[in-house]
Scaffold this motif. Structure first.
Motif, PDB file in Angstrom:
ATOM      1  N   UNK A 358       0.830  -1.210   0.000  1.00  0.00           N
ATOM      2  CA  UNK A 358       0.000   0.000   0.000  1.00  0.00           C
ATOM      3  C   UNK A 358       0.863   1.258   0.000  1.00  0.00           C
ATOM      4  N   UNK A 359       2.000   1.182   0.702  1.00  0.00           N
ATOM      5  CA  UNK A 359       2.900   2.347   0.724  1.00  0.00           C
ATOM      6  C   UNK A 359       3.549   2.567  -0.641  1.00  0.00           C
ATOM      7  N   UNK A 361       2.409   1.592  -3.569  1.00  0.00           N
ATOM      8  CA  UNK A 361       1.407   2.048  -4.538  1.00  0.00           C
ATOM      9  C   UNK A 361       1.070   3.515  -4.307  1.00  0.00           C
ATOM     10  N   UNK A 362       0.952   3.879  -3.033  1.00  0.00           N
ATOM     11  CA  UNK A 362       0.611   5.262  -2.742  1.00  0.00           C
ATOM     12  C   UNK A 362       1.662   6.218  -3.335  1.00  0.00           C
ATOM     13  N   UNK A 363       2.936   5.914  -3.066  1.00  0.00           N
ATOM     14  CA  UNK A 363       3.988   6.816  -3.555  1.00  0.00           C
ATOM     15  C   UNK A 363       4.010   6.845  -5.085  1.00  0.00           C
ATOM     16  N   UNK A 364       3.742   5.688  -5.699  1.00  0.00           N
ATOM     17  CA  UNK A 364       3.700   5.672  -7.166  1.00  0.00           C
ATOM     18  C   UNK A 364       2.522   6.501  -7.677  1.00  0.00           C
ATOM     19  N   UNK A 365       1.462   6.588  -6.864  1.00  0.00           N
ATOM     20  CA  UNK A 365       0.317   7.412  -7.277  1.00  0.00           C
ATOM     21  C   UNK A 365       0.639   8.898  -7.201  1.00  0.00           C
ATOM     22  N   UNK A 366       1.817   9.209  -6.626  1.00  0.00           N
ATOM     23  CA  UNK A 366       2.248  10.606  -6.598  1.00  0.00           C
ATOM     24  C   UNK A 366       3.432  10.822  -7.546  1.00  0.00           C
ATOM     25  N   UNK A 367       3.724   9.815  -8.367  1.00  0.00           N
ATOM     26  CA  UNK A 367       4.731   9.993  -9.411  1.00  0.00           C
ATOM     27  C   UNK A 367       6.060   9.313  -9.156  1.00  0.00           C
ATOM     28  N   UNK A 368       6.230   8.676  -8.010  1.00  0.00           N
ATOM     29  CA  UNK A 368       7.485   7.957  -7.750  1.00  0.00           C
ATOM     30  C   UNK A 368       7.520   6.683  -8.603  1.00  0.00           C
ATOM     31  N   UNK A 369       8.684   6.356  -9.148  1.00  0.00           N
ATOM     32  CA  UNK A 369       8.827   5.038  -9.756  1.00  0.00           C
ATOM     33  C   UNK A 369       8.909   4.033  -8.606  1.00  0.00           C
ATOM     34  N   UNK A 372      12.223   4.386  -6.836  1.00  0.00           N
ATOM     35  CA  UNK A 372      12.307   5.595  -6.004  1.00  0.00           C
ATOM     36  C   UNK A 372      11.476   5.436  -4.729  1.00  0.00           C
ATOM     37  N   UNK A 376      12.804   5.545  -0.813  1.00  0.00           N
ATOM     38  CA  UNK A 376      12.266   6.510   0.157  1.00  0.00           C
ATOM     39  C   UNK A 376      11.763   5.791   1.409  1.00  0.00           C
TER      40      UNK A 376
ATOM     41  N   UNK B  76       0.980   3.280 -13.202  1.00  0.00           N
ATOM     42  CA  UNK B  76       0.522   4.346 -12.308  1.00  0.00           C
ATOM     43  C   UNK B  76       1.363   5.616 -12.370  1.00  0.00           C
ATOM     44  N   UNK B  77       2.679   5.479 -12.143  1.00  0.00           N
ATOM     45  CA  UNK B  77       3.486   6.698 -12.021  1.00  0.00           C
ATOM     46  C   UNK B  77       3.619   7.433 -13.343  1.00  0.00           C
ATOM     47  N   UNK B  80       0.774   9.758 -13.719  1.00  0.00           N
ATOM     48  CA  UNK B  80       1.002  10.986 -12.950  1.00  0.00           C
ATOM     49  C   UNK B  80       1.853  11.947 -13.775  1.00  0.00           C
ATOM     50  N   UNK B  88      -5.965   9.950  -2.442  1.00  0.00           N
ATOM     51  CA  UNK B  88      -6.542   8.803  -1.727  1.00  0.00           C
ATOM     52  C   UNK B  88      -7.581   9.235  -0.699  1.00  0.00           C
ATOM     53  N   UNK B  94       3.420   6.755   6.957  1.00  0.00           N
ATOM     54  CA  UNK B  94       4.838   6.421   6.727  1.00  0.00           C
ATOM     55  C   UNK B  94       5.642   6.882   7.931  1.00  0.00           C
ATOM     56  N   UNK B 105      10.996  16.386  -3.116  1.00  0.00           N
ATOM     57  CA  UNK B 105      11.053  15.466  -4.263  1.00  0.00           C
ATOM     58  C   UNK B 105      10.089  15.919  -5.361  1.00  0.00           C
TER      59      UNK B 105
END
Lengths: 410, 247
Positions: A358-359, A361-369, A372, A376, B76-77, B80, B88, B94, B105
């Motif tokens: 879930x973490x 996927x969440x970060x990828x939903x903000x543009x992180x590969x 990356x 993080x 997904x990314x 974006x 969400x 985190x 970032x």
């Protein structure tokens, strides 16, 4: 000059294994006849730069380090001279034992030479290589004293005896980097360290290890903190290793306190058996042991922690977290609370898991590969609030944390 | 309607192998605000997540087009990066990851407009959250304001906001509304899922368009005034029947 009784006991202990970690055949290493090399210009050697660079130590830090040990050679820097003006002594332990009463008084009082075969070998054959640091009463040394213990040759046995003595009311920050040149080199490193923190004194000790796939590492550390003193330790290892076993022990007097942090990043097929132990010997004493353990590839990480409540009121807390980055890695946490006083309040928490989908996927939903996002999350996992670390030391720690998280793809 | 920026075409949407929504068509113009309503578990989050490309939600047939480009199979990314971002409903916590680190970032990655992000941060009262761990130990209002900020700050073409007002105090709802207004003013299209009558009333001056999801279908897409008052008065099932989309 060896003490006859201690030497005798040490000789008997040469085959005595440690209670933890894989046993090591010391005869593989050249511990009896360490070769001497000349220190001239050694710091310019590429292999030294390689070894120190892996610690996150810049060439500038190495040049200014208070003590640099390369294989069997020791170098002092100009910094030592400036420290001397404050009465601070940085020299090899051998030299200190020849010249200083205080060194002779305290050496081998916290760790017995017959503790196990590694300590015994260091006592008998180590020739008291290693550093001795003395900070006189009331002197507060703000600048971190860097020490580098480097190996640049394969099959080297580096047997070191380090002593730090921070007298009453004094303060010091010591950063020790231990490293080896070449990612595959085989070598043995044993560091026997005895630290003394006086009344109301403070010692912050950061140690960074960067070894190789063939490195066998057996640090032995004991610390005695007198009334109202404080000892902070920050240990990091982020490289492959053949095996590492260490279980530093801290004894706290009345109103003394300690914070022991360890960051273990296991990789390859290495065995990392690392712990911390604190004994609350004086009323009002307190200890916290915090560890973050990463394991990837086929590494095996055993994170031990022990707090012994001998006197009260006293407080101790253990926090031990593990993150497994591959299906073939292994983490075991062994927290032990041992109370012998009803006024000792001891607690622990431990958790082992993997990176949450879930973490990620969440970060990828903000543009992180994905890469990356993993980096993080790992960096966050490793980020331990250690307010006692001086800013310069924190920079070195941050550099290493960055290195760990950037290669943390299980 | 402004030029079309998001188009969902004849999409069947699945979660873990099970079809949740069928034959969805949706069209959003540039700078528009669209309201999506529906009862609990009707598929609102599924719709937004599938458009955003969050696993395990997937569009198995049909298409998702963003500014004329078929992004149905984009990870997904990459969506974006193309300008489609999901806020969400319940972002995970985190430990050790600071809000400031994420913002740094985002600034590096998306070359953010400093005057826009500064205004947005002020509206959503983000500055006091900078030193905190991301969503860790935050109140409902703090979480929603931060999530709205992280979504809008990159000034996406389309922001998909999944119930940004749920579990939030009135002050925070007001701030989130102001943030949506600012984003719309800068040409961001917003698809907003909400349950609350309060929010539905607040957004009325900003939109003409609402959608109703009921029993696995998008049964209404049209004028706000045709559906929202009906839902408020008769509930979802009553509205669906009144609209002749359910018997």
């Amino acid at each position: 000059m060896l003490n006859r009784n201690m030497a005798e006991a040490a000789r008997k202990a040469l085959s005595k294994p440690a209670p933890y970690g894989p046993d090591v055949d010391l005869s593989k290493y050249d511990i009896l006849n360490p070769r001497r090399i000349e220190p001239t210009e050694i710091l310019e050697q590429e292999r030294v730069r390689d070894a120190s660079g892996r610690l996150g130590f810049t060439p500038e830090i190495v040049r200014k380090a208070g003590y640099v040990q390369v294989n069997e050679a020791y170098l002092a820097s100009a910094l030592v001279e400036s420290l001397r003006k404050q009465g601070v002594v940085v020299m090899s332990t051998a030299e200190a034992l020849r010249k200083l009463d205080i060194a002779r008084e305290v050496a081998w009082t916290l760790i017995r030479p017959d503790t196990d075969k590694y300590v015994a070998a260091t006592y008998l054959y180590g020739k008291e290589q290693g550093y001795f640091i003395y900070v006189p009463p009331g002197v507060k040394v703000r600048t971190p004293i860097y020490t580098c213990l480097l190996i640049t040759r394969g099959m080297t046995a580096q047997l070191l005896h380090n002593i730090i003595y921070v007298a009453d009311g004094a303060e010091a920050n010591v950063v020790t980097g231990c490293s080896i040149a070449g990612l595959h080199a085989e070598a043995l490193h044993i560091g026997v360290s005895e630290f003394f923190v006086g009344k109301g004194a403070k010692l912050t000790f950061a140690m960074i290890h960067a070894w190789s796939k063939g490195a066998v590492v057996r640090p032995r550390t004991a610390v005695k903190v007198a009334e109202g003193g404080r000892y902070v330790s920050y240990y990091m290892i982020y490289s492959a290793v053949h095996s590492l076993q260490s279980y530093p022990k801290v004894t706290l007097g009345r109103n003394a306190s300690t914070s022991l942090y360890s960051i273990i990043s296991g990789e390859g097929e290495g065995v990392y058996d690392v712990g911390s132990s604190a004994t609350l010997a004086g009323p009002g004493s307190s200890a916290e042991i915090i560890s973050r353990n990463l394991a990837k590839d086929k590494s095996r990480v055993v994170a031990r922690a022990e707090i012994v409540g001998e006197s009260g009121p006293s407080k101790g807390h253990i926090e031990c977290m593990g993150l497994i980055l591959s299906d073939t890695a292994y983490i075991s946490t062994v927290p032990l609370l041992d109370s012998r006083n009803p006024e000792a309040t001891l607690t622990h928490e431990a958790a082992i898991g993997k990176i949450g989908e879930d973490q990620l996927t969440y970060l990828m939903s903000k543009g992180f590969s994905e890469e990356e996002a993993r980096a993080l999350i790992i960096r966050g996992f490793l980020s331990v609030e250690a307010p006692d670390l001086p800013p310069q030391v924190k920079l070195s720690v941050d550099r290493v944390t960055e290195l760990i998280s950037s290669k943390g793809h299980g | 309607m402004g030029s079309e920026v998001l188009r969902v075409e004849d999409a069947d949407i699945y979660v873990a192998g099970k079809r949740i929504l069928r034959k969805v068509d949706l069209s959003v113009g540039a700078g528009e605000l669209h309201i999506v309503m529906g009862p609990n578990a009707s598929g609102k989050t599924t719709l937004l997540s599938a458009i955003a490309g969050v696993e395990p939600y997937e569009v198995r047939s049909g298409k998702v087009m963003l500014a004329g480009e078929d992004i149905t199979n984009y990870p997904l990314h990459e969506r974006v990066e193309k300008g489609l971002v999901l806020a969400y409903q319940n972002p995970p916590s985190f430990k050790g990851v600071k809000v400031s680190e994420i913002l740094k970032w985002l600034r590096r990655k998306f070359d953010l407009d400093p005057s826009f992000t500064e205004s947005l941060a002020e509206i959503l009262d983000i500055h006091k959250l900078l030193g905190r761990d991301l969503f860790s130990g935050m109140s409902g209002g703090e979480r929603k304001r931060l999530e709205t900020y992280l979504t809008l700050s990159i000034m996406p073409k389309v922001a998909l906001l999944d119930e940004p007002d749920s579990g939030v105090d009135l002050d925070s709802v007001g701030r989130i509304l102001e943030a949506i207004k600012l984003a719309l003013k800068h040409g961001v299209s917003v698809v907003l899922v909400t349950h609350s009558t309060h929010m539905l009333n607040l957004v009325r001056p900003l939109t003409n368009t609402a959608h109703l999801i009921f029993k696995g279908r998008l049964i209404f897409s049209g004028l706000y005034d045709e559906v929202v008052p009906l839902v408020i008065k008769r509930g979802f099932e009553g509205a669906a029947k009144a609209l002749g989309r359910w018997s």
